[in-house]
Design a protein around this motif. Structure first.
Motif, short mmCIF file in Angstrom:
data_model
loop_
_atom_site.label_atom_id
_atom_site.label_comp_id
_atom_site.label_asym_id
_atom_site.label_seq_id
_atom_site.Cartn_x
_atom_site.Cartn_y
_atom_site.Cartn_z
N TYR A 84 2.08 4.58 22.30
CA TYR A 84 2.41 5.81 22.63
C TYR A 84 1.54 6.19 23.95
O TYR A 84 2.04 6.32 24.97
CB TYR A 84 2.32 6.77 21.84
N TYR A 85 0.24 6.19 23.73
CA TYR A 85 -0.78 6.44 24.63
C TYR A 85 -0.69 5.68 26.02
O TYR A 85 -0.87 6.12 26.94
CB TYR A 85 -2.07 6.69 23.97
N ALA A 87 1.37 3.52 27.22
CA ALA A 87 2.60 3.68 27.81
C ALA A 87 2.64 4.64 28.65
O ALA A 87 3.10 4.80 29.84
CB ALA A 87 3.86 3.61 26.98
N ARG A 88 2.51 5.94 28.02
CA ARG A 88 2.29 7.10 28.63
C ARG A 88 1.43 7.36 29.99
O ARG A 88 1.41 7.83 30.96
CB ARG A 88 2.02 8.32 27.87
N GLU A 89 0.20 6.73 29.57
CA GLU A 89 -0.98 6.58 30.71
C GLU A 89 -0.83 5.88 31.51
O GLU A 89 -1.08 6.15 32.88
CB GLU A 89 -2.39 6.51 30.13
N LYS A 92 3.90 5.81 32.60
CA LYS A 92 4.46 7.29 32.45
C LYS A 92 6.06 6.89 31.75
O LYS A 92 7.02 7.71 31.92
CB LYS A 92 4.75 7.62 33.94
N LYS A 93 5.63 6.18 30.87
CA LYS A 93 6.95 5.99 29.78
C LYS A 93 6.70 6.77 28.72
O LYS A 93 5.79 6.54 27.98
CB LYS A 93 7.15 4.41 29.55
N GLN A 94 7.70 7.63 28.09
CA GLN A 94 7.55 8.32 26.95
C GLN A 94 8.16 7.83 25.76
O GLN A 94 9.58 7.48 25.75
CB GLN A 94 8.16 9.83 27.04
N ARG A 97 7.36 8.03 18.56
CA ARG A 97 5.72 8.33 18.13
C ARG A 97 5.59 7.31 16.99
O ARG A 97 4.32 7.03 16.88
CB ARG A 97 5.77 9.76 17.84
#
Length: 393
Positions: A84-85, A87-89, A92-94, A97
């Protein structure tokens, strides 16, 4: 009361009916625009390759961080929190969880087609079909957050180890493929920046006892049916009821309905299409709604569409003759509980609020009371969802 009379006059006005048609048409237009993206290729292989490099590089930065159940970084993680972390960082994919929800979100692919930056899913215990997730970095190696064993925290592991071999389930993609058409699958490991020997992983034999699991994924995927794994098909059986009759406020049983729907699950707003078989007993009709839908998070569904009607409807209690509308036909919203997984399917309890349009025999609008009495129906029932690909296992 003057206010009530004004409301009835508004409903009876032709402009109100025109507004209803425009609203329904707008919903159908949004649905069609969503579907256009199905045929579009948004990211080139070169761009996808860059995204995968960033994703893997972010994961490698986290190696050595401790495992903490429920943590999503930046300096501690659980298995799904790491994915999760990163991909987001990095891109920028959300993502969802949990490990199981990420599996449901991903496009499952054959092992021979896996690429660096894909996700590897494991079943390490009997609590759920998916209990652990890692990030593939090439050469049968992956990065994941381990909760137990001689080595814990974010470490690099090997698929060739005896511990992981029997627990491996499938490979999934949430990033576009970095392969050019016709490119061999052996090229998929070209992003490796570090070489590791099998001996480096001999201590990685711990169990993965702390992975988060829930049953809130939006669909079920089958690794053996890649073409169908982005679809979810469901069927709902309802008991229909209402609270308003032409001359009173009272509970009224309205009949039964069977609804089916197939939706595309790769987006947050999942477009779908289905139909219903509805017995409206008090009005004396059988109807087939054709439903264009948008489902969000597997809990909310908006739908609208035309309605085919068989029979001559009459108002409850009064017996007044009314006329069904084909278009605009029906608009509704359904709410569902978190899913419970039962083998290849999942089940939910669903509450639906639906409004179906009826008019007078001359096509003029019904009074406000009669319009609500005839058209506003509540549906309470159960929904069963299945990934079509699982039928070919």
């Amino acid at each position: 009361m003057k206010i009530f009379d004004d409301v009835k006059a508004f409903i009876a006005d032709k402009s109100a009916r025109a507004a209803a048609k425009k609203t329904l048409s707008l919903l159908l237009l949004v649905f069609c625009l969503c579907c256009v993206k199905l045929c579009a290729e948004d990211t080139s292989p070169a761009e996808a390759q860059v995204m995968r490099e960033k994703f893997v590089a972010e994961a490698k930065k986290c190696v050595g961080s401790p495992y903490v159940l429920g943590a999503v970084g930046p300096d501690k993680f659980d298995c799904s929190g790491l994915v999760y972390y990163c991909a987001r960082e990095s891109v920028k994919k959300q993502l969802p969880r949990t490990a199981k929800a990420i599996y449901n979100y991903s496009r499952v692919i054959p092992d021979k087609d896996k690429e660096v930056g894909d996700l590897l899913f494991f079943k390490t215990n009997n609590t759920a079909p998916i209990t652990h997730v890692g990030i593939y970095i090439g050469n049968n190696q992956f990065i994941s957050a381990i909760s137990d064993g001689p080595n814990t925290g974010v470490i690099i592991s090997s698929l060739k180890l005896d511990y992981w071999k029997p627990k491996y389930v499938a490979c999934g993609q949430f990033l576009p493929s970095g392969k050019n058409k016709g490119r061999g699958s052996d090229a998929s490991d070209s992003l490796d920046s570090d070489d590791f020997e099998e001996e480096d992983f001999n201590e990685d034999k711990g169990s993965v006892a702390g992975s988060n699991v829930n049953f809130k994924g939006s669909s079920f995927y089958n690794p053996e049916a890649e073409g169908l794994n982005v679809l979810a098909a469901d069927a709902s059986l309802y008991c229909n009821w209402s609270l308003i009759s032409p001359n009173s406020f009272m509970f009224q049983w309205r009949g039964l309905e069977l609804q089916t729907n197939v939706r595309y699950t790769k987006w947050v707003l999942e477009p779908g299409f289905g139909f219903g078989l509805r017995l409206n007993y008090p009005l004396g009709v059988f109807q087939i709604p054709l439903l264009f839908s948008a489902t969000v998070n597997d809990y909310f569904r908006f739908y609208a569409g035309p309605v085919i009607t068989f029979g001559n409807p009459h108002m409850m209690v009064t017996g007044e003759e009314i006329k069904p509308s084909f278009f605009p036909g029906v608009i509704g919203l359904s709410f569902s509980t978190p899913a419970v997984t039962m083998g290849k399917v999942k089940g939910q309890i669903v509450q639906d609020i639906s409004y179906t349009i009826f008019n007078k025999p001359d096509n003029s609008a019904l009074s406000f009371t009669n319009s609500v009495s005839a058209g506003l129906i509540f549906f309470t029932g159960v929904r069963v969802t299945l990934n079509p690909g699982s039928l070919f296992k």
